[in-house]
Scaffold this motif. Structure first.
Motif, PDB file in Angstrom:
ATOM      1  N   LEU A  88       0.816  -1.215   0.000  1.00 56.32           N
ATOM      2  CA  LEU A  88       0.000   0.000   0.000  1.00 56.32           C
ATOM      3  C   LEU A  88       0.852   1.268   0.000  1.00 56.32           C
ATOM      4  N   SER A  89       1.998   1.193  -0.632  1.00 53.29           N
ATOM      5  CA  SER A  89       2.876   2.359  -0.678  1.00 53.29           C
ATOM      6  C   SER A  89       2.396   3.407  -1.686  1.00 53.29           C
ATOM      7  N   LYS A  90       1.511   3.008  -2.598  1.00 57.02           N
ATOM      8  CA  LYS A  90       0.967   3.940  -3.593  1.00 57.02           C
ATOM      9  C   LYS A  90      -0.487   4.261  -3.246  1.00 57.02           C
ATOM     10  N   ILE A  91      -0.863   5.498  -3.462  1.00 56.71           N
ATOM     11  CA  ILE A  91      -2.233   5.916  -3.164  1.00 56.71           C
ATOM     12  C   ILE A  91      -3.236   5.124  -3.994  1.00 56.71           C
ATOM     13  N   LYS A  92      -2.920   4.850  -5.256  1.00 59.25           N
ATOM     14  CA  LYS A  92      -3.871   4.106  -6.087  1.00 59.25           C
ATOM     15  C   LYS A  92      -4.145   2.719  -5.509  1.00 59.25           C
ATOM     16  N   ASP A  93      -3.172   2.110  -4.868  1.00 58.56           N
ATOM     17  CA  ASP A  93      -3.393   0.812  -4.232  1.00 58.56           C
ATOM     18  C   ASP A  93      -4.210   0.958  -2.948  1.00 58.56           C
ATOM     19  N   LYS A  94      -4.013   2.053  -2.241  1.00 57.92           N
ATOM     20  CA  LYS A  94      -4.836   2.321  -1.056  1.00 57.92           C
ATOM     21  C   LYS A  94      -6.294   2.519  -1.460  1.00 57.92           C
ATOM     22  N   LYS A  95      -6.503   3.146  -2.611  1.00 60.16           N
ATOM     23  CA  LYS A  95      -7.871   3.348  -3.102  1.00 60.16           C
ATOM     24  C   LYS A  95      -8.539   2.011  -3.412  1.00 60.16           C
ATOM     25  N   VAL A  96      -7.815   1.118  -4.073  1.00 60.21           N
ATOM     26  CA  VAL A  96      -8.371  -0.208  -4.377  1.00 60.21           C
ATOM     27  C   VAL A  96      -8.625  -0.966  -3.076  1.00 60.21           C
ATOM     28  N   LYS A  97      -7.685  -0.924  -2.183  1.00 63.80           N
ATOM     29  CA  LYS A  97      -7.813  -1.615  -0.892  1.00 63.80           C
ATOM     30  C   LYS A  97      -9.013  -1.085  -0.103  1.00 63.80           C
ATOM     31  N   TYR A  98      -9.331   0.181  -0.272  1.00 61.01           N
ATOM     32  CA  TYR A  98     -10.459   0.808   0.420  1.00 61.01           C
ATOM     33  C   TYR A  98     -11.743  -0.011   0.262  1.00 61.01           C
ATOM     34  N   PHE A  99     -11.997  -0.512  -0.936  1.00 62.75           N
ATOM     35  CA  PHE A  99     -13.228  -1.260  -1.188  1.00 62.75           C
ATOM     36  C   PHE A  99     -13.277  -2.584  -0.433  1.00 62.75           C
ATOM     37  N   TRP A 100     -12.122  -3.110  -0.083  1.00 63.11           N
ATOM     38  CA  TRP A 100     -12.075  -4.364   0.674  1.00 63.11           C
ATOM     39  C   TRP A 100     -12.597  -4.188   2.097  1.00 63.11           C
ATOM     40  N   ASN A 101     -12.823  -2.965   2.530  1.00 61.27           N
ATOM     41  CA  ASN A 101     -13.358  -2.693   3.866  1.00 61.27           C
ATOM     42  C   ASN A 101     -14.870  -2.886   3.952  1.00 61.27           C
ATOM     43  N   PHE A 102     -15.507  -3.121   2.817  1.00 61.80           N
ATOM     44  CA  PHE A 102     -16.961  -3.226   2.780  1.00 61.80           C
ATOM     45  C   PHE A 102     -17.358  -4.645   2.386  1.00 61.80           C
ATOM     46  N   LYS A 103     -17.875  -5.376   3.366  1.00 63.56           N
ATOM     47  CA  LYS A 103     -18.240  -6.779   3.153  1.00 63.56           C
ATOM     48  C   LYS A 103     -19.174  -6.940   1.955  1.00 63.56           C
TER      49      LYS A 103
END
Length: 117
Positions: A88-103
């Motif tokens: 998650l060193s790149k913001i674009k990867d943090k954005k994709v990872k964000y969706f994984w927070n929603f079951k």
């Protein structure tokens, strides 16, 4: 559910509508757009391209830089069609990872991917 008019004040040119405070879209904008939004940057295709070229690690596609709505749409597509990012060193990867927070979105992703086979 109320709309947050303050969020729309400066960003009105890039938002088709003011998102509801309880929405994923509102939260996404708060996390990934409020701190970078500068109305002088988003003025032309050249400005978008220049911004993207200097922020390659922030957006999943060049089109995503054009507005919060396009960014969340392009990033959601990336969420559907790629594996969960671990680095998650790149913001674009943090954005994709964000969706994984929603079951419910992870479940939807699984259903979509299953039906593509």
């Amino acid at each position: 559910m109320s709309e947050d008019k303050s969020l729309c004040g400066e960003m009105i040119a890039t938002l088709e509508t003011c998102p509801k405070k309880e929405s994923i879209y509102f939260d996404y904008i708060q996390k990934f757009w409020v701190s970078i939004y500068d109305k002088d940057i988003w003025t032309s295709d050249d400005a978008y391209n220049d911004y993207y070229d200097t922020h390659l690690d922030d957006f999943v596609t060049p089109y995503a830089v054009t507005s919060p709505a396009e960014d969340i749409a392009e990033t959601f597509s990336e969420f559907i069609f790629t594996e969960e990012p671990m680095d998650l060193s790149k913001i674009k990867d943090k954005k994709v990872k964000y969706f994984w927070n929603f079951k419910e979105l992870v479940t939807l992703r699984s259903k979509i991917r299953k039906n593509l086979k």
